[in-house]
Design an enzyme around this catalytic site. Structure first.
Site, short mmCIF file in Angstrom:
data_model
loop_
_atom_site.label_atom_id
_atom_site.label_comp_id
_atom_site.label_asym_id
_atom_site.label_seq_id
_atom_site.Cartn_x
_atom_site.Cartn_y
_atom_site.Cartn_z
N HIS A 96 0.97 -1.36 -0.04
CA HIS A 96 -0.55 0.27 0.16
C HIS A 96 0.39 1.14 0.05
O HIS A 96 0.38 2.54 -0.52
CB HIS A 96 -1.09 0.19 0.90
CG HIS A 96 -1.78 1.06 0.97
ND1 HIS A 96 -3.32 0.61 0.15
CD2 HIS A 96 -2.35 2.73 1.52
CE1 HIS A 96 -4.26 1.56 -0.21
NE2 HIS A 96 -3.56 2.46 1.21
N TYR B 299 1.16 5.93 -2.16
CA TYR B 299 1.87 7.20 -1.91
C TYR B 299 2.42 7.34 -2.71
O TYR B 299 3.52 8.89 -3.10
CB TYR B 299 2.17 7.37 -0.77
CG TYR B 299 0.60 6.86 0.09
CD1 TYR B 299 -0.46 8.10 0.12
CD2 TYR B 299 0.25 5.57 0.94
CE1 TYR B 299 -1.65 7.39 0.34
CE2 TYR B 299 -0.74 4.93 1.36
CZ TYR B 299 -2.36 5.80 1.26
OH TYR B 299 -3.60 6.31 1.93
N HIS C 164 -11.93 1.00 -6.82
CA HIS C 164 -11.39 1.63 -6.08
C HIS C 164 -10.22 2.55 -6.56
O HIS C 164 -9.67 2.84 -6.63
CB HIS C 164 -11.18 1.36 -4.72
CG HIS C 164 -10.76 1.58 -3.84
ND1 HIS C 164 -10.55 3.23 -3.37
CD2 HIS C 164 -9.05 1.45 -2.70
CE1 HIS C 164 -9.79 3.70 -2.70
NE2 HIS C 164 -8.34 2.53 -2.52
N PHE C 165 -8.99 0.78 -5.90
CA PHE C 165 -7.99 1.27 -7.01
C PHE C 165 -7.58 1.85 -8.17
O PHE C 165 -6.70 2.43 -8.02
CB PHE C 165 -7.27 -0.69 -6.86
CG PHE C 165 -5.33 -0.27 -7.25
CD1 PHE C 165 -4.90 0.02 -6.92
CD2 PHE C 165 -5.36 -0.52 -9.15
CE1 PHE C 165 -3.77 0.16 -7.84
CE2 PHE C 165 -4.27 -0.70 -9.72
CZ PHE C 165 -3.08 -0.53 -8.79
N HIS C 166 -8.25 1.89 -9.69
CA HIS C 166 -8.31 2.09 -11.35
C HIS C 166 -8.45 3.44 -10.58
O HIS C 166 -8.05 4.51 -11.25
CB HIS C 166 -8.91 1.00 -11.76
CG HIS C 166 -8.61 -0.30 -12.15
ND1 HIS C 166 -8.01 -0.66 -11.62
CD2 HIS C 166 -7.43 0.10 -13.17
CE1 HIS C 166 -7.84 -1.99 -11.88
NE2 HIS C 166 -7.19 -1.76 -13.47
N ARG D 98 -12.91 -10.91 -8.47
CA ARG D 98 -11.94 -9.67 -9.40
C ARG D 98 -10.41 -11.37 -9.14
O ARG D 98 -11.11 -12.48 -8.88
CB ARG D 98 -11.44 -8.99 -8.54
CG ARG D 98 -10.70 -9.38 -7.47
CD ARG D 98 -9.77 -7.96 -7.09
NE ARG D 98 -9.81 -8.11 -5.38
CZ ARG D 98 -7.82 -7.88 -5.12
NH1 ARG D 98 -6.86 -6.87 -6.00
NH2 ARG D 98 -7.42 -8.13 -4.04
N ARG D 99 -9.52 -11.17 -10.52
CA ARG D 99 -8.72 -11.95 -10.13
C ARG D 99 -8.97 -13.34 -10.82
O ARG D 99 -8.44 -14.48 -10.76
CB ARG D 99 -7.94 -12.42 -9.30
CG ARG D 99 -7.07 -11.45 -8.58
CD ARG D 99 -6.35 -11.38 -7.39
NE ARG D 99 -5.36 -10.67 -6.85
CZ ARG D 99 -4.92 -10.41 -5.89
NH1 ARG D 99 -5.56 -10.56 -4.17
NH2 ARG D 99 -4.64 -9.26 -5.35
#
Length: 540
Positions: free
Chosen positions: A217, A221, A368-370, A431-432
């Site tokens: 994670h 950042y 969320h990630f994208h 997912r995956r």
């Protein structure tokens, strides 16, 4: 005039990143098409997972690392107004990283490294993939050294002065990356690479996932820092105003540096390998890291309001219409803030120990990630490129109008792609996976959002090609740039110097070490004690 700025080094790094980006977007379109069996001839689980792995590595490691290095090199020279600390070494790091990418590309493209972005065992890749990944990371460490030494060189030449905000954030990011990349480097060097070479028979899966979470994670950042640096140091000037608060920018950078590294366990809530107490500690840190995001959101929106009112904006919201939305940096910032708002809400749910159970390993996480990375972060990469390309090439941007259309298309495409993913996640789509050949009634409900995903993917591909075309054509533009200097934003209130604690990285580095030992040292020690004694005397 550009003798100390190293524009060639910055351009070389950023071009590698954007070429990788274009290839990654093309692979992303294939994945959304293949996933819903739209074109039966394309159906291939092997090709799908190879594509997912290549897409993830190109976007998450190649685009980001090279863009950050290129931007960092140019920021170091233009904000400090001095030559790079060791330019030959910087070029060595660039070539080392490129060699690593090429080495990793071979097994990825031949289906021998379909281990996804996370490298999680028991999936195993060809040794060449792991060696390439290590070379890429080592190349990025050269960049970290360059940034730190350039800052130290400037401090020595300017005793008592405050480090320019742009370089302050860049150096904080370099220090953070040195810490957070140690996790994945240790996993690859001491577990995955020896295992893939046949030097050891097995690996400790729990330890591997723990080490990767060290990076998992905080790397977000590392990606996000350049966007924040552009928010604070480039956008206010481009909007026609000033930065509300230099101090808030430094506070946000320091908080990201300290808090973001030891929070990776919130990706492992469902894993049995870590004790609940350590997961709770990481959840607390994850919630705290939302604070610098809120600080940034408030400061940047307030800075935009200052610019709008200086340009004649009246009333409560009249300043919004007065902003120069025809400036790519300003437009990208506004769109990035909208996506950060939506994505940040989803992130709080991901970070919650209890709510995470509902959406863990579903398409919600993908959305969320994208939205955060592909949306907020990458759109600011575009803005940085549009602003710096004329400075680095000495040529006028080929088409400002095309740049604005490209940014809007990226924003629209990202929403069309990711919002259906959030819905699918709430509906339980995992997912995956390469297909969903089960429960026809349930799967049928997913058809409309899945078709929307394809539309979003195609829009993003068009946008990506427009970006690369615009940057490429800029090199051949015959119109020279009138103002080659980078214009950094001035704060509303100037500061002669910052408090010693805020202006020194030494204290914060020590704090990170303490935090890392507390949040990762003991859990990792547990794995070794379990291997040695079969039990541990303490666990939380």
């Amino acid at each position: 005039m550009n003798d100390y700025k190293a524009p060639g080094l910055a351009l070389a790094n950023m071009w590698v990143g954007f070429i990788a980006f274009a290839a990654a977007v093309l692979l992303g379109v294939y994945q959304v098409v293949e996933r819903i069996d739209l074109v039966p001839a394309l159906k291939s689980p092997e090709l799908y997972f190879g594509s997912v792995s290549t897409h993830g590595v190109l976007m998450g490691f190649v685009l980001t690392t090279f863009l950050i290095m290129g931007y960092g090199y140019y920021t170091a020279t233009t904000s400090l107004k001095q030559p790079l600390w060791n330019k030959p070494l910087a070029w060595f790091g660039f070539y080392l990283a490129v060699i690593g990418v090429l080495m990793a590309a071979a097994p990825l493209l031949t289906g021998n490294a379909s281990v996804l972005f996370t490298f999680y065992p028991p999936l195993v890749a060809h040794p060449t993939f792991y060696i390439g990944a290590v070379l890429l990371v080592v190349g990025s460490w050269v960049w970290c050294l360059e940034m730190i030494m350039s800052t130290m060189k400037w401090k020595k030449a300017n005793p008592g002065e405050t480090i320019p905000l742009a370089m302050y954030g860049t150096t904080a990011n370099a220090i953070m990356w040195l810490f957070t990349s140690l996790g994945v480097a240790a996993e690859v060097l001491f577990q995955l690479l020896p295992w893939s070479l046949g030097l050891i028979d097995t690996v400790d899966v729990g330890l591997a996932r723990t080490l990767f979470s060290w990076t998992l994670h905080a790397i977000v950042y590392f990606w996000l820092f350049p966007a924040y640096i552009a928010f604070y140091t480039l956008m206010p000037k481009q909007a026609g105003g000033k930065l509300l608060s230099d101090q808030m920018g430094r506070l946000a950078f320091i908080m990201l540096l300290v808090i973001s590294v030891p929070i990776g366990f919130h990706h492992l809530y469902m894993d049995p390998f870590q004790a609940a107490g350590w997961k709770f500690l990481h959840m607390t840190g994850t919630m705290l890291v939302a604070v610098p995001t809120l600080i940034t959101g408030f400061t940047i929106i307030a800075s935009m309001e200052i610019a709008g009112r200086l340009r004649g904006g009246k009333g409560l919201f009249g300043w919004i219409g007065k902003l120069p939305w025809n400036n790519p940096m300003v437009l990208a910032t506004g769109l990035a803030m909208l996506m950060l708002t939506f994505g940040g809400f989803g992130g709080v749910i991901n970070a919650s120990y209890s709510m995470n159970v509902m959406i863990h390993n579903t398409q919600w996480v993908t959305g969320h990630f994208h939205l955060i990375f592909g949306g907020t972060t990458v759109i600011m990469y575009f803005a940085i490129a549009y602003y710096l390309w004329p400075k680095m090439t000495g040529k006028e941007l080929h088409s400002n109008g095309m740049a604005l259309k490209q940014l809007w298309l990226w924003f629209i495409g990202m929403l069309v792609l990711t919002l259906p993913w959030h819905q699918l996640g709430l509906d339980g789509q995992p997912r995956r996976i390469s297909s969903t050949p089960y429960d026809a009634e349930l799967v049928e409900k997913w058809i409309i959002p899945e078709m929307a995903m394809i539309v979003g993917g195609v829009i993003l591909l068009i946008s990506a090609l427009m970006l690369v075309y615009n940057l490429y054509r800029t090199h051949g533009n015959q119109v020279a740039v009138a103002v080659p200097e980078v214009e950094y934003a001035e704060p509303v209130h100037s500061i002669a110097r910052m408090p010693h604690l805020m202006n020194s990285f030494g204290f914060w580095v020590g704090l990170i070490i303490v935090y890392l030992v507390a949040s990762y040292g003991y859990p990792i020690a547990q794995f070794f004690l379990m291997e040695t004694f079969g039990a541990v005397p303490w666990s939380i």
